[in-house]
Design a protein around this motif. Sequence first.
Motif, PDB file in Angstrom:
ATOM      1  N   MET A 146      62.982  24.551   6.235  1.00  0.00           N
ATOM      2  CA  MET A 146      61.953  25.489   5.714  1.00  0.00           C
ATOM      3  C   MET A 146      62.287  26.913   6.193  1.00  0.00           C
ATOM      4  O   MET A 146      61.931  28.032   5.431  1.00  0.00           O
ATOM      5  CB  MET A 146      60.855  24.882   6.211  1.00  0.00           C
ATOM      6  N   ASP A 147      62.603  27.369   7.381  1.00  0.00           N
ATOM      7  CA  ASP A 147      62.907  28.653   7.839  1.00  0.00           C
ATOM      8  C   ASP A 147      63.987  29.182   7.032  1.00  0.00           C
ATOM      9  O   ASP A 147      63.916  30.540   6.612  1.00  0.00           O
ATOM     10  CB  ASP A 147      63.230  28.498   9.223  1.00  0.00           C
ATOM     11  N   GLY A 148      65.234  28.438   6.707  1.00  0.00           N
ATOM     12  CA  GLY A 148      66.202  28.946   5.966  1.00  0.00           C
ATOM     13  C   GLY A 148      65.602  29.591   4.599  1.00  0.00           C
ATOM     14  O   GLY A 148      65.984  30.467   3.978  1.00  0.00           O
ATOM     15  N   LEU A 149      64.881  28.541   3.799  1.00  0.00           N
ATOM     16  CA  LEU A 149      64.263  29.129   2.640  1.00  0.00           C
ATOM     17  C   LEU A 149      63.376  30.117   2.797  1.00  0.00           C
ATOM     18  O   LEU A 149      63.305  31.175   1.939  1.00  0.00           O
ATOM     19  CB  LEU A 149      63.473  27.993   1.965  1.00  0.00           C
ATOM     20  N   MET A 150      62.612  30.184   3.557  1.00  0.00           N
ATOM     21  CA  MET A 150      61.566  31.305   3.939  1.00  0.00           C
ATOM     22  C   MET A 150      62.263  32.752   4.136  1.00  0.00           C
ATOM     23  O   MET A 150      61.844  33.875   4.274  1.00  0.00           O
ATOM     24  CB  MET A 150      60.573  31.167   4.726  1.00  0.00           C
ATOM     25  N   ILE A 176      60.225  29.122  -9.005  1.00  0.00           N
ATOM     26  CA  ILE A 176      59.044  29.457  -8.438  1.00  0.00           C
ATOM     27  C   ILE A 176      58.503  28.414  -7.292  1.00  0.00           C
ATOM     28  O   ILE A 176      58.016  28.791  -6.265  1.00  0.00           O
ATOM     29  CB  ILE A 176      57.765  29.805  -9.275  1.00  0.00           C
ATOM     30  N   VAL A 177      58.652  27.120  -7.664  1.00  0.00           N
ATOM     31  CA  VAL A 177      58.226  26.177  -6.911  1.00  0.00           C
ATOM     32  C   VAL A 177      58.899  26.084  -5.501  1.00  0.00           C
ATOM     33  O   VAL A 177      58.199  25.960  -4.431  1.00  0.00           O
ATOM     34  CB  VAL A 177      58.204  24.689  -7.559  1.00  0.00           C
ATOM     35  N   ILE A 178      60.340  26.132  -5.809  1.00  0.00           N
ATOM     36  CA  ILE A 178      61.097  26.074  -4.364  1.00  0.00           C
ATOM     37  C   ILE A 178      60.747  27.055  -3.145  1.00  0.00           C
ATOM     38  O   ILE A 178      60.510  26.609  -2.016  1.00  0.00           O
ATOM     39  CB  ILE A 178      62.762  26.298  -4.704  1.00  0.00           C
ATOM     40  N   PRO A 179      60.617  28.273  -3.629  1.00  0.00           N
ATOM     41  CA  PRO A 179      60.121  29.041  -2.284  1.00  0.00           C
ATOM     42  C   PRO A 179      58.811  29.085  -1.787  1.00  0.00           C
ATOM     43  O   PRO A 179      58.513  29.465  -0.913  1.00  0.00           O
ATOM     44  CB  PRO A 179      60.274  30.675  -3.108  1.00  0.00           C
ATOM     45  N   GLU A 180      57.820  28.239  -2.858  1.00  0.00           N
ATOM     46  CA  GLU A 180      56.388  28.109  -2.009  1.00  0.00           C
ATOM     47  C   GLU A 180      56.470  26.948  -1.568  1.00  0.00           C
ATOM     48  O   GLU A 180      55.244  26.770  -0.564  1.00  0.00           O
ATOM     49  CB  GLU A 180      55.526  28.074  -3.293  1.00  0.00           C
TER      50      GLU A 180
END
Length: 310
Positions: A146-150, A176-180
């Motif tokens: 999750m930290d890598g995506l954020m 849009i869903v994946i970054p949220e």
Amino acid sequence: MKAAANSSRPLTLSTPVAARARWARWLTRHRSMALGGAMLSLVILLGVLAPFLGTTDPARIDPSSRNKLPGTEHTMRGANGQVVKRMHWMGTDSLGRDVYSRVLYGARVSFIVGGVVAVISAAIGLTIGLVSGYLRWLDAIVMRIMDGLMAVPAILLAIALVSLASAVLRTVIIAIVIPEIPRVVRLVRSVVLSIREEPYVEAAVALGAPTPLLLAHHVLPNTLAPLIVQATFVCASAIQVEAILSLLGVGIPPEIPTWGNIMAEGRALFRVFPHNILFPGIFLAVTVLAVNMLGDGLRDTLDPRLRRRQ
């Protein structure tokens, strides 16, 4: 004696008056949620009634009525030879399409994107957050992902995902869903970390309750209130991101009317004909403001600490 007993009873308001009094107190305490809900309901109603409120087909190109100013009446000849007068309340764009009709139909796309992204992000984020927050051995692995995506900005990640696939509504929603999802996961995880240390959870563990049953009956109900509030903010963010992607030309195809597409097509002549960007921009700002106000009101209503403070 009966008369004396009846006279000693306290006077109570009639049912309609008491109901109005309760509604007045509720509106006074939750002005933000009431105002945001009213504004949002109005925009949704305009989008639903777009086929009836629109003056013309949003995709209809009319070269004879290009770049008309707001409030201009255009006279044209119909298919059967009759003279038809049409009022362009918000003007027309460079292709002669009615901006008013396109803005109304654009509300549909924005709410579809916002609602679907909010529901999918909340569902996936809730599942991952529950498991990650309760199972300590899995928490470190999931949170590093999750930290890598954020670490990647949401707009850049969405642009990259849309560029790798065809620019259709489904692809935009997925992008849009994946970054949220990481934002929802972190919220749910933080709630679960505090709930799993509560005495009633420890008692259930001591009694041998299976993990799925424990999560469903003891942990999940306590995460719903903050999750609902977070879903409203995700919806507002999704509407903004969709408009930005369309404005940059990597979102939904231009033939589909969206607020971002309308502004993208009008930015070249913004100095001369600002109405092509002004009206969809107003609708976008009002919608995002209404969703955020509704989320703030829900947070104040569902948070027991804020209720006690009030």
